[in-house]
Design an enzyme around this catalytic site. Structure first.
Site, PDB file in Angstrom:
ATOM      1  N   GLY A   1       2.319  -0.581  -3.061  1.00  0.00           N
ATOM      2  CA  GLY A   1       3.529  -1.133  -2.479  1.00  0.00           C
ATOM      3  C   GLY A   1       3.224  -1.963  -1.258  1.00  0.00           C
ATOM      4  N   GLN A   2       4.277  -2.565  -0.725  1.00  0.00           N
ATOM      5  CA  GLN A   2       4.155  -3.422   0.446  1.00  0.00           C
ATOM      6  C   GLN A   2       5.110  -2.910   1.516  1.00  0.00           C
ATOM      7  OE1 GLN A   2       2.208  -6.399   0.803  1.00  0.00           O
ATOM      8  NE2 GLN A   2       2.821  -6.307   2.953  1.00  0.00           N
TER       9      GLN A   2
ATOM     10  N   GLY B   1       6.204  -2.932   5.927  1.00  0.00           N
ATOM     11  CA  GLY B   1       6.396  -3.896   6.986  1.00  0.00           C
ATOM     12  C   GLY B   1       5.121  -4.258   7.721  1.00  0.00           C
ATOM     13  N   PHE B   2       4.112  -3.380   7.667  1.00  0.00           N
ATOM     14  CA  PHE B   2       2.872  -3.642   8.400  1.00  0.00           C
ATOM     15  C   PHE B   2       1.663  -3.713   7.488  1.00  0.00           C
ATOM     16  CE2 PHE B   2       5.547  -2.563  11.902  1.00  0.00           C
ATOM     17  CZ  PHE B   2       5.067  -3.336  12.939  1.00  0.00           C
ATOM     18  N   GLY B   3       1.900  -3.962   6.200  1.00  0.00           N
ATOM     19  CA  GLY B   3       0.764  -4.166   5.321  1.00  0.00           C
ATOM     20  C   GLY B   3       0.953  -3.565   3.954  1.00  0.00           C
TER      21      GLY B   3
ATOM     22  N   VAL C   1      -0.387  -1.342   0.602  1.00  0.00           N
ATOM     23  CA  VAL C   1      -1.091  -0.080   0.378  1.00  0.00           C
ATOM     24  C   VAL C   1      -1.660  -0.085  -1.036  1.00  0.00           C
ATOM     25  CG1 VAL C   1      -0.899   2.433   0.335  1.00  0.00           C
ATOM     26  CG2 VAL C   1       0.496   1.105   1.926  1.00  0.00           C
TER      27      VAL C   1
ATOM     28  N   LYS D   1      -4.392   1.527   3.452  1.00  0.00           N
ATOM     29  CA  LYS D   1      -3.415   0.625   4.052  1.00  0.00           C
ATOM     30  C   LYS D   1      -4.164  -0.553   4.666  1.00  0.00           C
ATOM     31  CE  LYS D   1       0.069   2.260   6.373  1.00  0.00           C
ATOM     32  NZ  LYS D   1       1.179   1.747   5.514  1.00  0.00           N
TER      33      LYS D   1
ATOM     34  N   ASP E   1      10.055   5.699  12.432  1.00  0.00           N
ATOM     35  CA  ASP E   1      10.491   5.190  11.130  1.00  0.00           C
ATOM     36  C   ASP E   1      10.474   6.311  10.094  1.00  0.00           C
ATOM     37  OD1 ASP E   1      11.515   3.269   9.422  1.00  0.00           O
ATOM     38  OD2 ASP E   1       9.546   2.608   8.757  1.00  0.00           O
TER      39      ASP E   1
END
Length: 383
Positions: free
Chosen positions: A72-73, A75-77, A79, A93, A190
């Site tokens: 998946g994608q 907000g900070f990169g 995986v 990540k 988060d």
């Protein structure tokens, strides 16, 4: 005699060379096998070298960060799922932007986070740096994220009340560890269903804790000009003014509890349950119809409903508008583990959405557009 010496010396030299090569290869293979084995609580993770790994090896494990390996994608990169030569599975990540830190500072922060060990946290195994590339290596949690199961009508049938209650308690214990029992005081910022992973036994593991230390520079405990998080889970004081604290995580936890018990997302456009979950829960509480919120698959079971209603009560205490009125995670764990403690009456929760719109209007110190402000901390297994 000279002939014998001429014959024997090369043979002996060859044997010694072969033995030397064999010993070297054996030691190398042993080192390779140990390299990514996650240290247990008594393992040696006291030095940066013990958790830093070769970039090429991790890249090879993910098949050069192949889309086929992409989980998946966030907000900070992105995986990726990876598999090492000896078969161990990992999640990698790949941070998408510079953290604003120097390499040594980044390494020190990773080392501190790697030392945080709890059964309800995803284990950070190590990291790698090459040029501007920064990778974080985690244990691979096979069942993926809570939201992928909870909000799937077929998969959610696996989550009976005992499983959901265990998940709620496990998340609470993991957040409590971050807030009070770890070497660092970590505010997640988060916390949400997609950042809770489930192992083979459906035990919860919180992902992406401490990411703010790695990728958000110039933030303090009190406030930040860069709001990171997910609408609906963010506490109102954080979403509007950038103020965050441990009570911000308490708010997010309350939202997750409501989602777990109702089987509904914080906000949905489904015709049958249109509206935001906090508003629906608050109206049901005031009207005395809170049991109507319980997931249909759970409402069919007998004997557990009082516990479900109590958990909704605790969740409403967590999502109160007034920060000071919310309990600490230590108090939440006590309330979850005791049915004899009298719970206080909750006050109005922090509202985000009106009944007619799905747009969140913020008074944020950040002038970014909503698309930029909505920056997940990088779900470990984001959808």
């Amino acid at each position: 005699m000279n002939i014998i010496i001429i014959i024997c010396v090369p043979i002996v030299a060859f044997i010694l060379l072969a033995l030397g090569v064999g010993i070297f290869v054996k030691k190398r293979m042993k080192h390779e096998a140990k390299e990514f084995i996650n240290p247990d609580f008594s393992g040696d993770i006291s030095t940066i070298e013990s958790i830093q790994h070769h970039f090429g090896k991790i890249r090879a494990a993910t098949n050069n960060f192949s889309d086929d390996n992409k989980l998946g994608q966030g907000g900070f990169g992105a995986v990726y799922m990876g598999k090492l030569v000896h078969g161990k599975e990992i999640a990698v990540k790949r941070l998408s932007k510079d953290s604003g830190q120097g390499d040594q500072e980044f390494k020190n922060e990773v080392l501190l986070l790697a030392k945080l060990q709890h059964r309800n946290l995803v284990r950070l195994l190590g990291f790698s740096i090459e040029g501007i590339e920064r990778l974080l290596v985690y244990e691979f949690v096979r069942n993926g994220s809570l939201d992928q199961i909870l909000f799937d009508r077929t998969k959610s049938s696996k989550l009976d009340w005992n499983s959901r209650y265990r998940i709620i308690v496990g998340i609470a214990k993991g957040v409590l560890y971050l807030h009070e029992d770890s070497r660092l005081m970590i505010i997640h910022r988060d916390l949400k269903a997609s950042n809770v992973l489930l192992d083979g036994n459906m035990n919860p593991k919180i992902a992406d804790f401490g990411m703010a230390r790695l990728v958000v520079p110039d933030a303090t405990i009190e406030s930040t000009n860069l709001i990171v998080g997910t609408y609906g889970y963010m506490a109102p004081e954080y979403a509007r003014y950038g103020h965050f604290s441990v009570k911000s995580d308490v708010f997010s936890f309350g939202v997750i509890v409501l989602e777990i018990i109702t089987g509904r997302k914080i906000f949905t456009q489904n015709e049958e349950d249109r509206g935001d979950l906090l508003s629906c829960a608050w109206r049901s509480w005031r009207e005395g119809t809170i049991s109507n919120l319980i997931d249909r698959t759970l409402s069919e079971t007998n004997g557990g409903q009082p516990d479900m209603v109590r958990c909704i009560h605790i969740a409403l205490l967590c999502v109160q508008q007034n920060t000071a009125s919310r309990p600490t995670m230590a108090s939440v764990v006590v309330m979850l583990n005791s049915s004899t403690i009298t719970l206080p009456i909750p006050t109005e929760p922090g509202f985000y959405f009106s009944r007619t719109t799905s747009i969140l209007h913020l008074e944020s110190p950040n002038t970014q557009s909503p698309n930029n402000t909505y920056s997940s901390m990088g779900d470990l297994y984001p959808q």
